[in-house]
Design an enzyme around this catalytic site. Structure first.
Site, short mmCIF file in Angstrom:
data_model
loop_
_atom_site.label_atom_id
_atom_site.label_comp_id
_atom_site.label_asym_id
_atom_site.label_seq_id
_atom_site.Cartn_x
_atom_site.Cartn_y
_atom_site.Cartn_z
CG ASP A 97 -15.71 19.60 -18.22
OD1 ASP A 97 -15.29 19.78 -17.07
OD2 ASP A 97 -15.91 18.47 -18.69
CG ASP A 139 -13.18 16.27 -19.71
OD1 ASP A 139 -12.50 16.76 -18.80
OD2 ASP A 139 -14.40 16.06 -19.62
CD GLU A 140 -11.63 21.05 -16.39
OE1 GLU A 140 -11.72 21.98 -15.63
OE2 GLU A 140 -11.37 19.88 -16.03
P1 TTP Z 1 -14.86 15.12 -15.71
O1 TTP Z 1 -14.90 16.22 -16.74
O2 TTP Z 1 -14.79 15.50 -14.28
O3 TTP Z 1 -16.15 14.20 -15.86
P2 TTP Z 1 -16.91 13.73 -17.17
O4 TTP Z 1 -16.38 14.40 -18.40
O5 TTP Z 1 -16.92 12.25 -17.21
O6 TTP Z 1 -18.40 14.19 -16.87
P3 TTP Z 1 -18.97 15.67 -16.86
O7 TTP Z 1 -20.04 15.68 -17.92
O8 TTP Z 1 -19.54 15.85 -15.49
O9 TTP Z 1 -17.85 16.60 -17.17
O10 TTP Z 1 -13.64 14.16 -15.99
C1 TTP Z 1 -13.21 13.84 -17.31
C2 TTP Z 1 -12.77 12.41 -17.39
O11 TTP Z 1 -11.75 12.16 -16.43
C3 TTP Z 1 -13.87 11.42 -17.08
O12 TTP Z 1 -14.64 11.10 -18.23
C4 TTP Z 1 -13.11 10.24 -16.56
C5 TTP Z 1 -11.89 10.85 -15.90
N1 TTP Z 1 -12.08 10.87 -14.44
C6 TTP Z 1 -11.60 9.80 -13.69
O13 TTP Z 1 -10.98 8.88 -14.23
N2 TTP Z 1 -11.81 9.81 -12.33
C7 TTP Z 1 -12.49 10.80 -11.68
O14 TTP Z 1 -12.68 10.75 -10.45
C8 TTP Z 1 -12.99 11.89 -12.48
C9 TTP Z 1 -13.76 13.00 -11.82
C10 TTP Z 1 -12.76 11.88 -13.84
MG MG Z 2 -16.05 16.47 -18.43
#
Ligand code: TTP
Ligand code: MG
Length: 401
Positions: A14, A112-113
């Protein structure tokens, strides 16, 4: 407990603060600074939400899905950006290509996962932690971004693990230690346990995943139904779900925040129609069809509800999405509060290929794919506002209030 199943090696990857990290990558001047990607804050009066925030911005308490106005109050000096989704997709594809180099068995979960099943490569990578370092290093050198990894014997534990040492984390749970690994963690980390369920479970006296694992199975089933059994298994670190491309759970959604709170049903339904059309267009362009339609409503007081309907067929045509969206809306909203945001999502997506059945049959006249196709072609040629369905051209009657 493992029922003699073959020992697996699963990696969950992730990316850290993904959208914000891409912005900091492309704009060196943003590095080390609080960056918020999402709606325009409009000096504190903006009405959308935060998509994500850089870890610097998170120190101010800013989080995904928070109203942008609140983010602005928490840190008015942050760098607020609207986001460049095409660019994020490009980087995402680059990352997925790197992961495919490590294993052909990969399941992308979101932009992103992804999960990797490395079981077949255990001979090649006998040391899981060294493997994790190698994956992170390749992502870092080839994209300039950091990822957090969880490595375990199943998907659930790997997913939980990847989140524990964010950002730039690497967490390994050796086989056989799943239960102990999970036990001290709060119940919110169990898959599928949201805020409300967590509250309910807390009232029943459960605080940690270990508390749930210790309850006899049948007692939990009595308390929570068949879902209780599922939770019990996860809590005990048991998860046999395969990493499979087939079961990729893509979902797509669109939402609109009104400039001011609205209680005019016609206006809201019209907005819902437009959203349904946009979702349908994207789905058809990408060759996706979905089976579960979800309506999202946020009221003026920020209370947010979602309501879903699952179908027996996979659909992607605008008429079906509109019809279901409006049905769900009418069931959910009784006019008691004004509406701030409305959205529509489709999940359980499948790529096209199978036969296409029309949900409502011929008689209703819904979902003629030729009309959708024509609309799409015209829009691609002449722009989003060049053509529209006749419904949108009828001026909405004034609100009955
Ligand atoms: P996430 O992997 O949940 O968050 P992140 O990568 O920004 O942070 P983390 O380090 O905690 O993993 O989500 C991936 C992308 O998806 C995030 O960069 C933006 C998008 N996203 C949204 O647009 N709305 C949301 O509510 C979430 C949770 C994510
Ligand atoms: Mg993320």
């Amino acid at each position: 407990m493992s029922q003699n199943k073959k020992q697996r090696l699963i990696v969950h990857v992730d990316m850290d603060a993904f959208f914000a990290a891409v912005e900091q990558l492309d704009h060196p001047e943003y590095r080390g600074k609080p960056v918020v990607v999402g709606a325009d804050p409009k000096g504190g009066k903006g009405r959308g939400v935060v998509a994500t925030a850089s870890y610097e911005a998170r120190q101010f308490g800013i989080r995904s899905a928070m109203p942008i106005s609140r983010a602005y109050r928490l840190c008015p000096n942050a760098i607020f950006l609207r986001g460049r989704h095409r660019r994020y997709h490009e980087v995402s594809q680059q990352i997925m290509a790197i992961l495919r180099d490590f294993s052909p068995v990969i399941q992308q979960i979101s932009i992103d996962e992804a999960f990797l099943d490395m079981t077949g490569s255990l001979g090649l990578y006998p040391d899981p932690v060294a493997l994790g370092r190698q994956i992170k290093e390749r992502i870092r050198t080839e994209t300039g971004l950091t990822a957090s990894l969880g490595i375990a014997s199943n998907k659930f534990v790997a997913k939980v693990a990847s989140d524990l040492e964010k950002p730039d984390g690497l967490t390994y749970c050796p086989p056989g230690q799943e239960k102990e690994f999970l036990a001290p963690l709060p119940i919110r980390r169990l898959w599928g346990v949201g805020e409300k369920t967590a509250q309910k479970l807390m009232q029943l006296g459960f605080r940690t995943i270990g508390d749930i694992a210790e309850v006899p199975q049948d007692k939990l089933v009595k308390l929570l139904g068949s879902w209780g059994l599922h939770l019990w298994k996860l809590a005990n670190g048991i998860d046999h779900r395969p990493v499979s491309e087939q079961s990729i759970r893509k979902s797509i959604s669109e939402e609109t925040t009104f400039h001011e709170d609205v209680d005019d049903a016609e206006r809201i339904e019209m907005t819902l129609f437009k959203i349904a059309d946009r979702v349908s267009r994207t789905m058809r362009r990408k060759g996706w069809k979905g089976r579960t339609i979800t309506l999202k409503i946020r009221y003026e007081d920020f209370e947010t509800h979602t309501r879903s309907k699952s179908l027996s067929d996979y659909v992607n045509d605008a008429e079906t999405l509109r019809t279901l969206g409006v049905q769900l809306f009418r069931k959910t909203w009784k006019g008691e509060k004004k509406i701030r945001l409305i959205g529509l999502g489709v999940s359980m997506l499948n790529t096209l290929g199978g036969e296409q059945l029309n949900l409502f049959g011929e008689a209703t006249g819904y979902g003629d794919p030729r009309i959708d196709q024509l609309l799409e072609e015209l829009k691609q040629k002449y722009g989003e506002n060049a053509v529209d369905r006749a419904t949108f051209l009828i001026p909405p009657k004034s609100s009955s209030k």
